[in-house]
Enzyme design. Structure first.
Site, mmCIF file in Angstrom:
data_model
loop_
_atom_site.group_PDB
_atom_site.id
_atom_site.type_symbol
_atom_site.label_atom_id
_atom_site.label_comp_id
_atom_site.label_asym_id
_atom_site.label_seq_id
_atom_site.Cartn_x
_atom_site.Cartn_y
_atom_site.Cartn_z
ATOM 1 N N CYS A 1 -3.517 3.176 -5.197
ATOM 2 C CA CYS A 1 -2.645 2.608 -4.166
ATOM 3 C C CYS A 1 -2.120 1.232 -4.560
ATOM 4 O O CYS A 1 -2.909 0.368 -4.919
ATOM 5 C CB CYS A 1 -3.439 2.518 -2.862
ATOM 6 S SG CYS A 1 -2.610 1.675 -1.516
ATOM 7 N N TYR B 1 -2.282 -1.416 8.855
ATOM 8 C CA TYR B 1 -1.084 -2.033 8.289
ATOM 9 C C TYR B 1 -0.243 -2.723 9.353
ATOM 10 O O TYR B 1 -0.173 -2.279 10.485
ATOM 11 C CB TYR B 1 -0.196 -0.969 7.621
ATOM 12 C CG TYR B 1 -0.912 -0.015 6.715
ATOM 13 C CD1 TYR B 1 -1.611 -0.461 5.596
ATOM 14 C CD2 TYR B 1 -0.895 1.354 6.967
ATOM 15 C CE1 TYR B 1 -2.267 0.431 4.754
ATOM 16 C CE2 TYR B 1 -1.535 2.250 6.140
ATOM 17 C CZ TYR B 1 -2.224 1.784 5.036
ATOM 18 O OH TYR B 1 -2.867 2.673 4.210
ATOM 19 N N LYS C 1 -8.406 1.539 -6.978
ATOM 20 C CA LYS C 1 -7.605 2.578 -6.328
ATOM 21 C C LYS C 1 -6.240 2.659 -7.006
ATOM 22 O O LYS C 1 -5.794 1.693 -7.616
ATOM 23 C CB LYS C 1 -7.386 2.239 -4.850
ATOM 24 C CG LYS C 1 -8.658 2.170 -4.033
ATOM 25 C CD LYS C 1 -8.334 1.842 -2.595
ATOM 26 C CE LYS C 1 -9.582 1.804 -1.765
ATOM 27 N NZ LYS C 1 -9.972 3.088 -1.229
ATOM 28 N N HIS D 1 0.840 -1.200 0.000
ATOM 29 C CA HIS D 1 0.000 0.000 0.000
ATOM 30 C C HIS D 1 0.872 1.246 0.000
ATOM 31 O O HIS D 1 2.082 1.166 0.155
ATOM 32 C CB HIS D 1 -0.847 0.047 1.285
ATOM 33 C CG HIS D 1 -1.740 -1.117 1.467
ATOM 34 N ND1 HIS D 1 -3.055 -1.112 1.085
ATOM 35 C CD2 HIS D 1 -1.512 -2.345 2.007
ATOM 36 C CE1 HIS D 1 -3.603 -2.275 1.378
ATOM 37 N NE2 HIS D 1 -2.675 -3.045 1.937
ATOM 38 N N HIS E 1 -2.505 -3.164 -3.481
ATOM 39 C CA HIS E 1 -3.896 -2.859 -3.139
ATOM 40 C C HIS E 1 -4.735 -2.639 -4.396
ATOM 41 O O HIS E 1 -5.884 -3.066 -4.467
ATOM 42 C CB HIS E 1 -3.903 -1.610 -2.248
ATOM 43 C CG HIS E 1 -5.230 -1.279 -1.667
ATOM 44 N ND1 HIS E 1 -5.446 -0.120 -0.981
ATOM 45 C CD2 HIS E 1 -6.424 -1.930 -1.650
ATOM 46 C CE1 HIS E 1 -6.699 -0.072 -0.562
ATOM 47 N NE2 HIS E 1 -7.309 -1.164 -0.959
#
Length: 160
Positions: free
Chosen positions: A137, A50, A135, A10, A129
């Protein structure tokens, strides 16, 4: 220890200078606050999502304990390790790692991945991700980035 089979990468979607005047612990505490504060300020989670956060200088900080399921990809937290790189603001899924992250972060990420895979032989997959959600990310293509690269000093040289 819970069974692990995948590392998911991420980014924090922060500007390059974000956190530069904070201690490493303060950076992680601030990200934890983003995740634990109640909505609308935060996400209302029990802890940082995380397991690891990699700072711009390559420092690897522990977030959520590895023995606890993370909160980093909806529907894909069981059996996974969440690793987040500081940075990535304004990025796209088609960007290159170097567009948003430092050589020190690259070295630290690859070393962390190698170490986790050595410790947990059941980890066979490293993804981003953006492979599970619409996304940007982590703002690069993780499988392409991983293409045969090992975290050894002769192949990845960190610079400060």
């Amino acid at each position: 220890m819970r069974p692990l089979n995948e590392i998911i990468v991420h980014c924090t979607d922060t500007r390059p200078e974000w956190g530069e005047n904070m201690t490493p612990a303060r950076v992680v505490d601030e990200i934890r606050r983003w995740h634990t504060d109640p909505p609308p300020k935060g996400r209302g989670w029990s802890d940082i999502g995380y397991h690891y956060v990699i700072l711009r200088d390559g420092t690897v900080m522990t977030g959520r304990p590895l023995s606890v399921v993370g909160a980093h990809v909806k529907g894909h937290n069981t059996g996974t390790v969440g690793v987040s790189l500081l940075g990535g603001h304004g990025g796209s899924a088609k960007d290159k790692f170097e567009d948003h992250f430092t050589p020190a972060q690259k070295f630290a990420l690859l070393k962390l991945i190698d170490g986790l895979k050595a410790q947990y032989s059941t980890i066979t997959k490293v993804t981003g991700h953006n492979q599970y959600a619409a996304k940007a990310c982590p703002c690069f293509n993780v499988p392409a980035f991983m293409g045969g690269t090992a975290a050894t000093p002769d192949r990845v040289t960190p610079t400060q």
